[in-house]
Design a protein around this motif. Structure first.
Motif, PDB file in Angstrom:
ATOM      1  N   VAL A 142       0.829  -1.203   0.000  1.00 35.13           N
ATOM      2  CA  VAL A 142       0.000   0.000   0.000  1.00 35.13           C
ATOM      3  C   VAL A 142       0.864   1.254   0.000  1.00 35.13           C
ATOM      4  CG1 VAL A 142      -1.671   1.350   1.328  1.00 35.13           C
ATOM      5  CG2 VAL A 142      -1.965  -1.116   1.095  1.00 35.13           C
ATOM      6  N   VAL A 143       1.942   1.256   0.787  1.00 31.12           N
ATOM      7  CA  VAL A 143       2.838   2.414   0.847  1.00 31.12           C
ATOM      8  C   VAL A 143       3.462   2.671  -0.518  1.00 31.12           C
ATOM      9  CG1 VAL A 143       5.005   3.280   1.811  1.00 31.12           C
ATOM     10  CG2 VAL A 143       3.314   2.222   3.310  1.00 31.12           C
ATOM     11  N   VAL A 144       3.896   1.592  -1.175  1.00 32.43           N
ATOM     12  CA  VAL A 144       4.500   1.746  -2.500  1.00 32.43           C
ATOM     13  C   VAL A 144       3.470   2.211  -3.522  1.00 32.43           C
ATOM     14  CG1 VAL A 144       5.564   0.498  -4.423  1.00 32.43           C
ATOM     15  CG2 VAL A 144       6.354   0.113  -2.095  1.00 32.43           C
ATOM     16  N   ALA A 145       2.312   1.571  -3.516  1.00 32.93           N
ATOM     17  CA  ALA A 145       1.287   1.874  -4.519  1.00 32.93           C
ATOM     18  C   ALA A 145       0.746   3.288  -4.372  1.00 32.93           C
ATOM     19  CB  ALA A 145       0.148   0.870  -4.429  1.00 32.93           C
ATOM     20  N   SER A 146       0.638   3.770  -3.132  1.00 33.51           N
ATOM     21  CA  SER A 146       0.085   5.104  -2.886  1.00 33.51           C
ATOM     22  C   SER A 146       1.149   6.194  -2.900  1.00 33.51           C
ATOM     23  CB  SER A 146      -0.638   5.122  -1.540  1.00 33.51           C
ATOM     24  OG  SER A 146       0.277   4.915  -0.487  1.00 33.51           O
ATOM     25  N   LYS A 147       2.428   5.764  -3.018  1.00 31.67           N
ATOM     26  CA  LYS A 147       3.551   6.712  -2.976  1.00 31.67           C
ATOM     27  C   LYS A 147       3.519   7.547  -1.700  1.00 31.67           C
ATOM     28  CE  LYS A 147       3.724   7.073  -8.007  1.00 31.67           C
ATOM     29  NZ  LYS A 147       2.560   6.220  -8.275  1.00 31.67           N
ATOM     30  N   GLY A 148       2.994   6.966  -0.642  1.00 31.46           N
ATOM     31  CA  GLY A 148       2.954   7.638   0.636  1.00 31.46           C
ATOM     32  C   GLY A 148       1.851   8.657   0.782  1.00 31.46           C
ATOM     33  N   PRO A 257       6.085  -6.618  -5.915  1.00 31.26           N
ATOM     34  CA  PRO A 257       5.857  -5.242  -6.387  1.00 31.26           C
ATOM     35  C   PRO A 257       6.999  -4.296  -6.055  1.00 31.26           C
ATOM     36  CG  PRO A 257       4.491  -5.715  -4.479  1.00 31.26           C
ATOM     37  CD  PRO A 257       5.087  -7.019  -4.908  1.00 31.26           C
ATOM     38  N   ILE A 258       7.743  -4.589  -4.989  1.00 31.68           N
ATOM     39  CA  ILE A 258       8.891  -3.745  -4.658  1.00 31.68           C
ATOM     40  C   ILE A 258       9.975  -3.902  -5.721  1.00 31.68           C
ATOM     41  CG2 ILE A 258      10.569  -3.156  -2.883  1.00 31.68           C
ATOM     42  CD1 ILE A 258       7.640  -2.769  -2.080  1.00 31.68           C
ATOM     43  N   LEU A 259      10.281  -5.146  -6.068  1.00 30.52           N
ATOM     44  CA  LEU A 259      11.261  -5.385  -7.130  1.00 30.52           C
ATOM     45  C   LEU A 259      10.766  -4.824  -8.461  1.00 30.52           C
ATOM     46  CD1 LEU A 259      12.430  -9.043  -6.363  1.00 30.52           C
ATOM     47  CD2 LEU A 259      13.714  -6.931  -6.021  1.00 30.52           C
ATOM     48  N   ALA A 260       9.453  -4.914  -8.697  1.00 29.81           N
ATOM     49  CA  ALA A 260       8.886  -4.370  -9.934  1.00 29.81           C
ATOM     50  C   ALA A 260       9.149  -2.873 -10.029  1.00 29.81           C
ATOM     51  CB  ALA A 260       7.386  -4.655  -9.993  1.00 29.81           C
ATOM     52  N   CYS A 261       9.026  -2.177  -8.910  1.00 35.58           N
ATOM     53  CA  CYS A 261       9.315  -0.738  -8.902  1.00 35.58           C
ATOM     54  C   CYS A 261      10.778  -0.470  -9.241  1.00 35.58           C
ATOM     55  CB  CYS A 261       8.986  -0.144  -7.530  1.00 35.58           C
ATOM     56  SG  CYS A 261       7.225  -0.061  -7.156  1.00 35.58           S
ATOM     57  N   ILE A 262      11.660  -1.316  -8.713  1.00 37.62           N
ATOM     58  CA  ILE A 262      13.093  -1.143  -8.987  1.00 37.62           C
ATOM     59  C   ILE A 262      13.377  -1.333 -10.476  1.00 37.62           C
ATOM     60  CG2 ILE A 262      15.390  -2.102  -8.567  1.00 37.62           C
ATOM     61  CD1 ILE A 262      14.452  -2.775  -5.736  1.00 37.62           C
ATOM     62  N   TRP A 263      12.795  -2.385 -11.075  1.00 36.30           N
ATOM     63  CA  TRP A 263      13.013  -2.624 -12.510  1.00 36.30           C
ATOM     64  C   TRP A 263      12.463  -1.469 -13.348  1.00 36.30           C
ATOM     65  CZ3 TRP A 263      16.358  -5.533 -11.092  1.00 36.30           C
ATOM     66  CH2 TRP A 263      16.198  -6.774 -10.497  1.00 36.30           C
ATOM     67  N   TYR A 276       8.976   4.312  -1.607  1.00 38.13           N
ATOM     68  CA  TYR A 276       9.395   2.996  -2.072  1.00 38.13           C
ATOM     69  C   TYR A 276      10.369   2.358  -1.079  1.00 38.13           C
ATOM     70  CZ  TYR A 276       7.365   3.990  -6.687  1.00 38.13           C
ATOM     71  OH  TYR A 276       6.505   4.273  -7.717  1.00 38.13           O
ATOM     72  N   ALA A 277      11.244   3.173  -0.513  1.00 38.18           N
ATOM     73  CA  ALA A 277      12.215   2.661   0.456  1.00 38.18           C
ATOM     74  C   ALA A 277      11.503   2.153   1.710  1.00 38.18           C
ATOM     75  CB  ALA A 277      13.221   3.746   0.816  1.00 38.18           C
ATOM     76  N   ILE A 278      10.487   2.901   2.160  1.00 39.27           N
ATOM     77  CA  ILE A 278       9.719   2.475   3.332  1.00 39.27           C
ATOM     78  C   ILE A 278       8.986   1.170   3.040  1.00 39.27           C
ATOM     79  CG2 ILE A 278       7.856   3.102   4.912  1.00 39.27           C
ATOM     80  CD1 ILE A 278       8.549   6.036   4.379  1.00 39.27           C
ATOM     81  N   GLY A 279       8.346   1.112   1.867  1.00 34.96           N
ATOM     82  CA  GLY A 279       7.644  -0.107   1.483  1.00 34.96           C
ATOM     83  C   GLY A 279       8.586  -1.290   1.370  1.00 34.96           C
ATOM     84  N   LEU A 280       9.797  -1.050   0.849  1.00 30.71           N
ATOM     85  CA  LEU A 280      10.784  -2.121   0.715  1.00 30.71           C
ATOM     86  C   LEU A 280      11.135  -2.700   2.073  1.00 30.71           C
ATOM     87  CD1 LEU A 280      12.781  -3.737  -0.987  1.00 30.71           C
ATOM     88  CD2 LEU A 280      14.402  -1.858  -0.735  1.00 30.71           C
ATOM     89  N   ILE A 281      11.338  -1.813   3.060  1.00 30.88           N
ATOM     90  CA  ILE A 281      11.684  -2.272   4.406  1.00 30.88           C
ATOM     91  C   ILE A 281      10.558  -3.133   4.989  1.00 30.88           C
ATOM     92  CG2 ILE A 281      12.106  -1.511   6.776  1.00 30.88           C
ATOM     93  CD1 ILE A 281      13.504   0.941   5.606  1.00 30.88           C
TER      94      ILE A 281
END
Length: 311
Positions: A142-148, A257-263, A276-281
């Protein structure tokens, strides 16, 4: 389930996570000049061919393989429909009709649904820690998808999101019900994609017919998708489910989805957000907790013993 099996299950699951994280990039490249449904049909056919070759190259006893195929042909039909056809059909429809970040959140409800369904269907033990792991991983998504930002993901398009949720539920059911399949993972994956090829052929014939890619990039995306992202990854996922406990394997998918964001950032120059960093953690923490927790539980080995070498 032994400790060795648990470790192998984690390796298979993580291999799936890495390959599935390429779906976003592959979708952009693969649908450059053909529709998502046409890409799905061609990928399913390619996956079935690749898996069929692996089955008969890894076994000298062709008659035994054919016996397993005949014995499991009917049961794999509805599983192939759920996990290799309906899931992607709903997903592609959602991305074409609604906000992408909202669809991403609904899409990754399926590991939560796996955790919730597995105790009822498989009788697996569900603990408060299991639920916490699933919720922690979903929070990262959710954090990644909503960009915070709470306004980034809106849920106004309920009919479309209901279709996406149907796809998530179908893949959750596929993952849970596949655990009961008494068939080697590689043969099962072959049957799933063979059935999905038939279902997607019927669908594509009613929606514009078969069309081949015209660009080199689209062909490359198709082959990567058919051979690895869909084909081999399903074998890895099924082996993970056979060797490990479903409710503890599923949360590892939150890394996808975290790796997808990185790619997307590295390969397609998409912008990178601090969230993205928060979501990754959060997702890495959930995946680590799921992996370490699975080693503490010993369960009877599933009846689907390997009749082909583990790959």
């Amino acid at each position: 389930m032994t400790l060795h099996d648990s470790n192998k299950a984690i390796i298979f699951a993580l291999s799936c996570v890495i390959s599935w994280s390429l779906i976003a990039v592959i979708s952009k490249v693969g649908t450059a000049d053909i529709s998502p449904l046409q890409l799905l049909f061609l990928s399913n056919v390619l996956s079935a061919i690749v898996l069929g070759c692996l089955v008969f190259f890894l076994r000298n006893d062709v008659e035994h393989c054919m016996a397993q195929i005949k014995r499991n042909a009917i049961q794999t039909s509805y599983l192939g429909f759920l996990g290799c056809f309906l899931y992607y059909l709903c997903l592609y429809y959602g991305y074409s009709k609604s906000n992408a970040v909202t669809v991403l959140v609904v899409q990754y409800l399926w590991p939560i649904l796996v955790v919730l369904l597995s105790p009822f269907i498989l009788g697996e033990k569900r603990t408060n820690k299991t639920i916490f792991i699933a919720l922690l991983g979903f929070a990262g998504v959710v954090v990644v998808a909503s960009k915070g930002e709470t306004t980034a993901a809106n849920f106004e398009d309920l009919p479309t999101l209901a279709i996406v949720f149907t796809g998530s539920l179908s893949f959750a059911l596929f993952s849970v019900l596949s655990k009961k399949l008494n068939c080697h993972a590689l043969i099962a994956a072959l049957l799933f994609f063979a059935w999905a090829s038939l279902f997607s052929l019927i669908a594509v014939l009613f929606n514009g017919g078969i069309k081949l890619p015209s660009s080199t990039q689209a062909w490359l995306g198709l082959f990567v998708n058919g051979m690895i992202v869909n084909g081999l990854s399903y074998f890895w996922w099924l082996r993970a489910l056979q060797l490990g406990q479903v409710s503890r394997i599923a949360p590892l998918v939150f890394l996808t989805p975290i790796l997808a964001c990185i790619w997307l950032v590295l390969l397609l120059d998409e912008p990178f957000f601090p969230s993205y960093a928060i979501g990754l953690i959060l997702c890495v923490a959930a995946g680590f907790m799921a992996a370490t927790d699975s080693k503490k539980i010993v369960l009877p080995r599933h009846s689907s013993n390997a009749t082909l070498p583990d790959q």
